[in-house]
Design a protein around this motif. Structure first.
Motif, short mmCIF file in Angstrom:
data_model
loop_
_atom_site.label_atom_id
_atom_site.label_comp_id
_atom_site.label_asym_id
_atom_site.label_seq_id
_atom_site.Cartn_x
_atom_site.Cartn_y
_atom_site.Cartn_z
N VAL A 111 -44.02 -13.85 -10.09
CA VAL A 111 -45.35 -14.95 -10.28
C VAL A 111 -44.77 -15.64 -8.74
O VAL A 111 -43.41 -16.13 -8.15
CB VAL A 111 -45.12 -15.51 -11.21
CG1 VAL A 111 -45.41 -15.25 -12.26
CG2 VAL A 111 -44.24 -16.47 -11.42
N SER A 112 -46.05 -15.88 -7.67
CA SER A 112 -46.04 -16.85 -7.06
C SER A 112 -46.00 -18.73 -7.38
O SER A 112 -46.05 -18.31 -8.74
CB SER A 112 -47.04 -16.40 -5.85
OG SER A 112 -48.10 -16.99 -6.19
N GLN B 166 -49.84 -18.63 -8.73
CA GLN B 166 -49.73 -18.24 -9.38
C GLN B 166 -49.35 -18.71 -10.45
O GLN B 166 -49.87 -19.20 -11.68
CB GLN B 166 -49.36 -16.40 -9.79
CG GLN B 166 -50.17 -16.11 -8.64
CD GLN B 166 -49.25 -14.57 -8.58
OE1 GLN B 166 -48.02 -14.45 -8.37
NE2 GLN B 166 -50.36 -13.72 -8.40
N SER C 258 -51.31 -21.97 -11.93
CA SER C 258 -52.79 -20.88 -11.94
C SER C 258 -52.52 -20.89 -13.72
O SER C 258 -53.16 -21.38 -14.36
CB SER C 258 -53.02 -20.08 -11.38
OG SER C 258 -53.86 -20.61 -9.95
N ILE C 259 -51.89 -20.57 -14.35
CA ILE C 259 -50.61 -20.36 -15.53
C ILE C 259 -50.66 -21.64 -16.52
O ILE C 259 -51.28 -21.52 -17.56
CB ILE C 259 -50.16 -18.99 -15.59
CG1 ILE C 259 -50.33 -17.70 -15.01
CG2 ILE C 259 -49.70 -18.73 -17.29
CD1 ILE C 259 -49.19 -16.58 -14.13
N ALA D 51 -50.36 -11.18 -13.40
CA ALA D 51 -49.87 -11.45 -12.21
C ALA D 51 -49.76 -10.42 -11.25
O ALA D 51 -49.93 -11.09 -9.93
CB ALA D 51 -48.49 -12.76 -12.17
N GLY E 256 -54.51 -13.13 -8.12
CA GLY E 256 -53.97 -14.00 -7.86
C GLY E 256 -54.74 -15.49 -8.21
O GLY E 256 -55.00 -15.05 -9.00
N PRO E 257 -54.28 -16.59 -8.23
CA PRO E 257 -54.48 -17.84 -8.20
C PRO E 257 -55.71 -18.47 -8.81
O PRO E 257 -55.74 -17.87 -10.74
CB PRO E 257 -53.97 -19.00 -7.39
CG PRO E 257 -52.92 -18.03 -6.98
CD PRO E 257 -53.42 -16.80 -6.34
N LEU F 54 -56.50 -15.53 -12.33
CA LEU F 54 -55.61 -15.93 -13.48
C LEU F 54 -56.16 -16.62 -14.37
O LEU F 54 -56.29 -17.40 -15.28
CB LEU F 54 -54.51 -15.87 -13.11
CG LEU F 54 -53.49 -14.73 -12.65
CD1 LEU F 54 -51.87 -15.32 -11.84
CD2 LEU F 54 -53.08 -13.84 -14.02
N ARG F 55 -56.70 -18.13 -13.09
CA ARG F 55 -57.34 -18.84 -13.95
C ARG F 55 -58.83 -18.54 -14.60
O ARG F 55 -58.43 -19.24 -15.92
CB ARG F 55 -57.81 -19.99 -12.89
CG ARG F 55 -58.64 -21.69 -13.30
CD ARG F 55 -56.78 -22.33 -14.58
NE ARG F 55 -57.09 -23.74 -14.39
CZ ARG F 55 -57.34 -24.74 -14.15
NH1 ARG F 55 -56.90 -24.69 -13.25
NH2 ARG F 55 -57.56 -25.50 -14.98
#
Length: 373
Positions: free
Chosen positions: A117-118, A121, A124-125, A152, A156-157, A160-161
């Motif tokens: 994951v970045s 990301q 957001s998680i 993920a 993307g972020p 994911l949110r």
């Protein structure tokens, strides 16, 4: 003869030095000579390693409270923002993420260290997991964490949110509806506490109105503005979406502003709350001779000036009370035979006084109570 002790180097120190050395070795190379496939691999490879380095930085940051204390910094995030040349909000975000990974979300921490994951990301998680209700069982929370980490690889972020808001539908559908109800009610309460409208004069005939509104009312406003500004109305009203002065197409934000003005001018005053004994109405005052000669300016009850042409246009709309000074329309013509003031009397006094007559009081006339001696 004793031998001086050689200080041991921590693996993280060796890592930082090795990364620096590797960057030094590669910095003189020319990426233009890479093939298309090689550029693709290098970009993805570097991005993965950057994520892993972020994981290491989060681990060190979570344990760096003594650094902030030694340097008299407000927090580790504030210290890092200054030392690394970051914006202060960025330092606070990094500190929060480091604390979340170290204290609550071990699977997410490992995914970041592995480069799966970045950092965006991971933020957001972590934010989505933090928003889960406090009474959710730890096993359900852990399952939600694993599910979002697995997603993920596909999203993307931002996505994911969004998935995080509905993650209980997947991992615990039996409690998802109740959680959604409570989350929505809490969000609505927060929105009503925080909503506001702020007005600031910009000069040159403009006023900036900034509004923070609940989602429901923002959508109601948008729906009405879009109805006014819809291109489908052009053939019905003969509207021209080009600026008459420049011939250029009017930008859509200005069309929405025009729609907002039209909406305000067409509000039925009989449906508005009564203010100071009469329906809320805008009073425009102008001298009769100047109105006929198209000279000078009209005045609003607030004291602001309007052109005569604008006043004449407003006089045709409901909710605008044109008060022409002279003849039968003079405020002096309003009789005082009744014991209590009439709406016409109150309107005349508001135009005359504009604000409270009490010494040192400057509240608007519309907020005042009227009392005759």
């Amino acid at each position: 003869m004793s031998q001086a002790a050689v200080p041991l180097e921590h693996p993280l120190e060796r890592c930082a030095a090795a990364v620096g050395a590797a960057i030094d070795a590669a910095s003189g190379s020319q990426p233009h000579f890479l093939s298309t496939a090689a550029k693709r691999d290098v970009l993805l490879g570097l991005s993965r390693q950057i994520a892993r380095l972020e994981g290491l930085r989060m681990a060190v940051l979570a344990a760096a409270g003594d650094v902030a204390e030694a340097d008299a910094a407000r927090s580790t995030g504030a210290w890092l923002a200054v030392g690394a040349g970051l914006e202060r909000p960025e330092g606070r975000r990094l500190e929060r993420l480091a604390a979340s990974l170290e204290g609550r979300y071990s699977a997410l921490r490992e995914a970041l260290l592995d480069g799966d994951v970045s950092r965006a990301q991971a933020e957001s998680i972590a934010a989505a997991l933090d928003e889960l209700p406090s009474d959710v069982e730890s096993s359900v929370r852990a399952e939600a964490e694993r599910h979002l980490v697995a997603r993920a690889a596909e999203f993307g972020p931002r996505e994911l949110r969004t998935l995080g808001r509905r993650v209980l539908d997947v991992v615990a559908p039996e409690v998802a509806d109740e959680h959604e109800r409570r989350a929505l009610e809490a969000a609505e309460r927060r929105a009503h506490r925080r909503m506001r409208v702020v007005r600031r004069a910009l000069g040159d005939g403009l006023v900036r109105i900034t509004a923070d509104l609940p989602i429901l009312h923002a959508d109601l406003l948008s729906t009405q503005l879009h109805a006014y500004a819809s291109p489908r109305r052009d053939h019905l009203e003969g509207a021209d979406r080009r600026d008459p002065d420049t011939g250029e197409r009017i930008p859509y934000p200005r069309l929405l502003a025009q729609a907002f003005c039209s909406l305000l001018e067409r509000l039925p005053t009989q449906d508005l709350p009564r203010q100071g004994g009469s329906a809320a109405s805008l009073v425009v005052t102008i001298d009769h001779d100047r109105l006929c000669a198209d000279l000078g300016a009209a005045r609003l009850a607030s004291g602001h000036a309007l052109s005569v042409g604008e006043a004449r246009r407003l006089a045709c709309n409901a909710g605008i009370l044109p008060m022409v000074l002279g003849g039968a329309s003079q405020p002096l013509d309003v009789g005082r035979a009744k014991r209590f003031h009439t709406p016409a009397m109150r309107t005349a006094m508001a135009v005359r006084d504009r604000e409270c007559r009490a010494t040192g009081c400057d509240i608007p006339a519309a907020w005042c109570e009227v009392d005759f001696p």
